[in-house]
Design an enzyme around this catalytic site. Structure first.
Site, short mmCIF file in Angstrom:
data_model
loop_
_atom_site.label_atom_id
_atom_site.label_comp_id
_atom_site.label_asym_id
_atom_site.label_seq_id
_atom_site.Cartn_x
_atom_site.Cartn_y
_atom_site.Cartn_z
N ASP A 66 0.68 -1.36 0.25
CA ASP A 66 -0.09 -0.40 0.00
C ASP A 66 1.05 1.24 -0.08
O ASP A 66 2.00 1.02 0.96
CB ASP A 66 -0.63 0.03 1.42
CG ASP A 66 -1.98 1.23 0.73
OD1 ASP A 66 -1.80 2.50 0.84
OD2 ASP A 66 -3.33 0.79 1.71
N PRO A 109 -15.96 2.70 0.12
CA PRO A 109 -13.78 2.55 -0.77
C PRO A 109 -13.26 3.89 -1.36
O PRO A 109 -14.50 4.73 -1.28
CB PRO A 109 -14.52 1.69 -1.46
CG PRO A 109 -15.49 1.37 -2.50
CD PRO A 109 -16.53 2.55 -0.84
N SER A 110 -12.69 4.06 -1.15
CA SER A 110 -11.61 5.60 -1.91
C SER A 110 -12.04 5.12 -3.36
O SER A 110 -11.78 6.67 -4.40
CB SER A 110 -10.56 5.68 -1.44
OG SER A 110 -10.01 5.23 -1.61
N HIS A 112 -11.01 -3.98 -3.66
CA HIS A 112 -9.87 -4.65 -3.13
C HIS A 112 -9.68 -4.58 -1.62
O HIS A 112 -10.61 -3.93 -0.60
CB HIS A 112 -9.16 -3.06 -3.23
CG HIS A 112 -9.31 -2.02 -2.83
ND1 HIS A 112 -10.25 -1.38 -3.59
CD2 HIS A 112 -8.45 -1.18 -1.33
CE1 HIS A 112 -11.01 -0.06 -2.97
NE2 HIS A 112 -10.00 -0.05 -1.61
N VAL A 113 -9.05 -5.24 -0.88
CA VAL A 113 -8.89 -5.76 0.79
C VAL A 113 -7.31 -5.01 0.89
O VAL A 113 -6.56 -5.01 0.89
CB VAL A 113 -8.92 -7.07 0.73
CG1 VAL A 113 -8.77 -8.23 1.48
CG2 VAL A 113 -10.30 -7.98 -0.69
#
Length: 315
Positions: free
Chosen positions: A189, A249-250, A255-256
């Site tokens: 990330d 979510p952004s 996604h995780v």
């Protein structure tokens, strides 16, 4: 968690007027010295970070967001830091307690710098300090407010495609499951501090969770396969991992997040993060679980979705 459907338009139309940047972009360092500081968007004493809005003549007057973060201490360099410091300046002494300013040599004074360029107004607003409001979104709210809003927007996720197509960050891929249906890549990330595990799992296929209805088998595979990959690479067992999805979510590609429990990861707060194991259990009880319950999330004061909820009298 509920990921909304992607607006049906070509990727080229998702760039909000900005040129797409892929792995073929120039590798020259960002001309930081040419940047003219316009304002400080936000600063975080806890995270030891500052978010800047800059503009430069050499950048054709284009806006940029620059994030400066002090990197965490690295255990193997602590002794070197103590031995090679160039200056130790006393600030206060009281009985057995004393505090100092330690000025390390340049090689031990690293500041992680993240640049968003060219930055749109959306990027500037994202990093600007603002008040937030909690939204309690029912299934009816989702159908009547959230989903129509998302479908009306153009969200650029070219950077996700760049990773999946290996046009960018290919050397940062930690693990890859090549299965065309249930496969994924595991990458660091942006928030990763190289100290605690902070990873992002991106499936090859979007696997839309349309109308807040999840695919139970798919998310189970993500939890198992992703956890095994992290354990094999980093030696971190599942009992020491926080595995979760965001809602809202952004960005709208499923996604995780995989983060170590010892890492206080941004975005892991209760009003946004939903543990993947809990999602799986909820779906096991009722495949329509996320169409029946209300979901709580926070929105910043300037976000258009908040205005939609306010117009509907839901805030």
């Amino acid at each position: 968690m509920a990921e909304a459907p992607r607006p049906k338009r070509k990727r080229e139309e998702e760039e909000d007027g900005a040129a797409a940047h892929d792995g073929a972009a120039a590798t020259e360092p960002f001309p930081l010295a040419e940047l003219r500081l316009r304002r400080v968007l936000r600063e975080s004493a806890r995270d030891k970070a500052v978010f800047l809005h800059g503009e430069g003549d050499g950048l054709m007057g284009t806006d940029a967001v620059v994030i400066l973060e002090k990197t965490p201490f690295q255990e193997e360099k602590v002794l070197e830091l103590l031995k090679k410091h160039t200056k130790l300046e006393l600030q206060m002494r009281n009985d057995i307690y004393s505090t100092y300013h330690l000025y390390p040599p340049p090689e031990l004074s690293e500041i992680k710098t993240t640049v968003v360029y060219p930055a749109t107004e959306k990027h500037l607003q994202k990093y600007l300090r603002q008040e937030v409001r909690l939204i309690r979104e029912t299934w009816e709210d989702y159908k009547n407010i959230t989903l129509p809003f998302i479908q009306s927007q153009s969200f650029s996720i070219q950077w996700v495609y760049n990773i999946l197509e290996k046009k960018a960050e290919a050397d940062r891929i930690i693990h890859e499951n090549p299965d065309p249906c249930n496969g994924f890549v595991l990458v660091p990330d942006f928030k990763w501090n190289q100290n605690q595990v902070c990873l992002l799992l991106l499936p090859w296929k979007r696997k839309e969770l349309i109308d807040r209805s999840a695919e139970k088998i798919f998310v189970i595979l993500l939890l198992i396969d992703g956890g095994e990959a992290v354990a094999k690479r980093f030696g971190v067992p599942g009992s020491q991992l926080r595995v979760y999805l965001h809602y809202q979510p952004s960005y709208y590609h499923l996604h995780v997040h995989f983060t170590a429990l010892g890492y206080d990861a941004p975005g892991s707060s209760v009003e946004r993060a939903h543990l993947l194991a809990d999602v799986i259990d909820n779906l096991a009880m009722d495949s329509m679980y996320y169409q029946k319950r209300a979901l709580t999330f926070a929105l910043r004061a300037d976000e258009l979705l908040l205005k939609k909820f306010q117009e509907a009298g839901r805030v």
